[in-house]
Write an enzyme that holds these catalytic residues in place. Structure first.
Site, mmCIF file in Angstrom:
data_model
loop_
_atom_site.group_PDB
_atom_site.id
_atom_site.type_symbol
_atom_site.label_atom_id
_atom_site.label_comp_id
_atom_site.label_asym_id
_atom_site.label_seq_id
_atom_site.Cartn_x
_atom_site.Cartn_y
_atom_site.Cartn_z
ATOM 1 N N HIS A 129 5.895 70.348 56.665
ATOM 2 C CA HIS A 129 5.416 71.993 57.089
ATOM 3 C C HIS A 129 4.952 72.867 56.229
ATOM 4 O O HIS A 129 5.874 72.391 54.539
ATOM 5 C CB HIS A 129 6.996 72.135 57.052
ATOM 6 C CG HIS A 129 8.295 71.638 58.064
ATOM 7 N ND1 HIS A 129 8.223 72.025 59.454
ATOM 8 C CD2 HIS A 129 8.454 70.319 58.366
ATOM 9 C CE1 HIS A 129 8.848 71.312 60.355
ATOM 10 N NE2 HIS A 129 9.070 70.537 59.679
ATOM 11 N N PHE A 130 3.548 73.186 56.297
ATOM 12 C CA PHE A 130 3.131 73.598 55.056
ATOM 13 C C PHE A 130 2.880 75.179 55.101
ATOM 14 O O PHE A 130 1.877 75.857 54.177
ATOM 15 C CB PHE A 130 1.155 72.404 55.505
ATOM 16 C CG PHE A 130 1.372 71.604 54.842
ATOM 17 C CD1 PHE A 130 2.198 70.884 54.162
ATOM 18 C CD2 PHE A 130 -0.096 70.701 54.928
ATOM 19 C CE1 PHE A 130 2.427 69.552 53.638
ATOM 20 C CE2 PHE A 130 0.323 69.697 54.162
ATOM 21 C CZ PHE A 130 0.944 69.105 53.653
ATOM 22 N N ASN B 132 6.806 75.673 62.602
ATOM 23 C CA ASN B 132 7.552 76.958 62.518
ATOM 24 C C ASN B 132 7.114 77.611 60.945
ATOM 25 O O ASN B 132 7.750 77.839 60.373
ATOM 26 C CB ASN B 132 8.850 76.652 62.612
ATOM 27 C CG ASN B 132 8.788 75.166 61.125
ATOM 28 O OD1 ASN B 132 7.633 74.476 61.183
ATOM 29 N ND2 ASN B 132 9.803 74.982 60.092
ATOM 30 N N HIS C 148 12.200 67.763 68.117
ATOM 31 C CA HIS C 148 13.447 67.875 67.008
ATOM 32 C C HIS C 148 14.815 68.187 68.008
ATOM 33 O O HIS C 148 15.450 69.047 68.488
ATOM 34 C CB HIS C 148 13.328 68.973 66.267
ATOM 35 C CG HIS C 148 13.940 69.303 65.429
ATOM 36 N ND1 HIS C 148 14.134 69.518 63.728
ATOM 37 C CD2 HIS C 148 15.727 69.562 65.508
ATOM 38 C CE1 HIS C 148 15.199 70.122 63.038
ATOM 39 N NE2 HIS C 148 16.039 69.363 64.208
ATOM 40 N N HIS D 66 12.765 62.507 63.248
ATOM 41 C CA HIS D 66 13.248 61.896 62.362
ATOM 42 C C HIS D 66 15.369 61.811 63.174
ATOM 43 O O HIS D 66 16.326 62.841 62.721
ATOM 44 C CB HIS D 66 14.128 63.436 61.119
ATOM 45 C CG HIS D 66 13.708 64.496 61.978
ATOM 46 N ND1 HIS D 66 14.212 64.816 63.277
ATOM 47 C CD2 HIS D 66 12.923 65.867 61.219
ATOM 48 C CE1 HIS D 66 14.163 66.322 63.314
ATOM 49 N NE2 HIS D 66 13.071 67.102 62.273
ATOM 50 N N ASP E 205 8.410 64.157 56.666
ATOM 51 C CA ASP E 205 8.997 65.860 56.865
ATOM 52 C C ASP E 205 9.053 66.956 56.180
ATOM 53 O O ASP E 205 9.646 67.657 55.682
ATOM 54 C CB ASP E 205 10.538 65.716 57.869
ATOM 55 C CG ASP E 205 11.161 67.103 57.977
ATOM 56 O OD1 ASP E 205 10.124 68.145 58.596
ATOM 57 O OD2 ASP E 205 12.120 66.816 58.641
HETATM 58 O O1 DOR Z 1 15.449 70.476 57.220
HETATM 59 C C1 DOR Z 1 14.726 70.535 57.829
HETATM 60 N N1 DOR Z 1 13.236 72.274 57.644
HETATM 61 N N2 DOR Z 1 14.393 70.603 59.394
HETATM 62 C C2 DOR Z 1 13.664 70.983 59.619
HETATM 63 O O2 DOR Z 1 13.838 70.930 61.068
HETATM 64 C C3 DOR Z 1 11.958 72.104 59.314
HETATM 65 C C4 DOR Z 1 12.194 71.994 58.207
HETATM 66 C C5 DOR Z 1 11.069 73.344 57.615
HETATM 67 O O3 DOR Z 1 10.582 73.638 57.948
HETATM 68 O O4 DOR Z 1 12.467 73.518 56.606
#
Ligand code: DOR
Length: 432
Positions: free
Chosen positions: A60-61, A92, A177, A231, A302
């Site tokens: 997630h960048f 997201n 997920h 995960h 992740d």
């Molecule tokens: O812990 C998490 N953080 N699980 C996720 O599915 C999303 C991620 C996030 O984007 O912060």
């Protein structure tokens, strides 16, 4: 013509690990063996292991919209420093990546700023099927991401009819997920009444993960649709998934293989809070069994950075997630050195399998494959620190941990982007 010769490394080739030279030209691997050609650049790799480039297929960048936590430049810098030659980024962000134009926006930024290869997921909603279908032919779109339970951001899709439609009408990889939103809502009092993150795995319990995973695998079976579940955290899911390997590929994370409850929450508090959560040691052992008996296909980080200020908010107002793209290789090499898995198995899960699942000409050291390599020292000792992390969030749950085994060179498209812990600025590689 740019060429790079890696001399005398111990090469993890498909099926055998041998001492050899690797010659790359025009972004591809051209020759393996005793190479007699001359090259514009030579790396003496005596004593180093030469691995196909490590692919982190879950990061997630945060760009656009959440760039105080991370952006594509800082995220890709962390990847290069961590020996990661490709990343696949999740939708997201803010706004969520749910249209082809939002996808294209990310791709345009990554083309400009990324130091390593990249791919992006498009997020599924209850009303964007046409966008999902169109995204399948977008270069650099690696697939569809579905959040069955809500996590960071607003993406959520748990309507069985809508899910079925997506399964039937698309052919690209689907990464899932898997947490059951209904169970999470039913148990939300546990979260609301909790005084610390130690309750996080109680709220998001095994049932919430297992029931969701069973539901989505059943749907995959009904539609004969391949899916990739992200995960996995419980031994029950590993046991269940072992009977469905014809349709389902499975990911686990280094943090779930390394940290465990309650120790991690006692030591790290909210910094250990993530979704799905870190569980007890017996679940961790179940995940390791899945790694060893090949129920698990993929290792991803992740990488989910949040600032310290955000993480320091009292639970449950603290966000879930932890950085990891820079530490995945060192943490896993340390497990290799401790005898938990072989280097070859690590390579299979962190390079070969993600390349196969996402249809890339990567994941193997072979003539004609893309010139992505990760060179590692299996004997280098290192203490992981917050200060060395390139993530904007500036921390890692592994700070203070002493590891043995480190990435030493990151090579992308036949160009060195990291050497001995330093990023190289010269020449931007062709990114694919
Ligand atoms: O812990 C998490 N953080 N699980 C996720 O599915 C999303 C991620 C996030 O984007 O912060």
């Amino acid at each position: 013509m740019n060429s790079l010769l890696i001399r005398n490394g111990i090469c993890v080739l498909p099926g055998r690990t041998i001492k050899a030279d690797v010659f790359m030209e025009n972004g591809s691997i051209v020759e393996i063996g005793q190479v007699r050609r001359s090259a514009t650049q030579v790396i003496e790799a005596e004593g180093l292991h030469v691995l196909p480039g490590i692919i982190d297929s879950q990061v997630h960048f945060r760009e656009p919209g959440l760039t105080h936590k991370e952006d594509l430049e800082s995220g890709s810098r962390s990847a290069a420093l961590g020996g990661v030659t490709s990343f696949y980024e999740m939708p997201n962000t803010n706004p969520s990546t749910t249209t082809v134009s939002a996808l294209q926006h990310k791709i345009d930024i990554a083309r400009r700023v990324s130091r390593v290869n990249f791919g992006f997921f498009i997020g599924a909603t209850d009303s964007n099927l046409e966008e999902l279908i169109a995204a399948q032919s977008v270069e650099h779109c690696v697939g569809i991401k579905i959040f069955l339970g809500s996590s960071t951001g607003s993406l959520l899709l748990n309507d069985r009819k809508k899910l079925k439609e997506i399964f039937l009408k698309t052919r690209c990889p689907i990464a899932i997920h898997s947490e059951n939103e209904e169970v999470l809502l039913r148990r939300v009092d546990i979260r609301n009444n909790a005084s610390s993150a130690v309750s996080h795995p109680d709220w998001r319990n095994v049932e919430s993960a297992l029931s969701s995973t069973k539901m989505i695998v059943e749907l995959a079976r009904e539609t004969n649709r391949k899916i990739h579940v992200l995960h996995i955290t419980s031994k029950e899911e590993i046991d269940f998934l072992s009977a469905h390997k014809d349709l389902v590929t499975v990911e686990v994370l280094p943090q779930h293989l390394t940290l465990f409850s309650p120790d991690c929450y006692e030591r790290l508090g909210n910094y250990a809070q993530m979704n799905p959560p870190i569980r007890t040691k017996d679940h961790q052992e179940g995940l390791w069994r899945g790694v060893l008996n090949e129920v698990v296909d993929v290792l991803g980080s992740d990488h989910a950075p949040h600032t310290r200020e955000e993480k320091d908010r009292p639970y449950p107002n603290s966000p879930s997630g932890m950085p990891g793209v820079q530490t995945m290789v060192p943490i896993m090499l340390n497990h290799v050195n401790q005898g938990r898995l072989t280097l070859e198995r690590f390579v299979h899960m962190a390079s070969t399998r993600p390349a196969q699942i996402y249809g890339k000409n990567k994941g193997r050291i072979g003539v004609g494959a893309d010139g992505d390599l990760t060179l590692v020292s299996m004997s280098k000792n290192h203490t992981i620190t917050n200060g060395e992390q390139a993530t904007k969030s500036g921390w890692t749950p592994f700070a203070g941990m002493e590891v043995r085994g480190m990435p030493v060179y990151t090579i992308v498209g036949g160009q060195v982007v990291m050497a001995n812990g330093q990023l190289l600025e010269a020449g931007k590689p062709q990114l694919i």
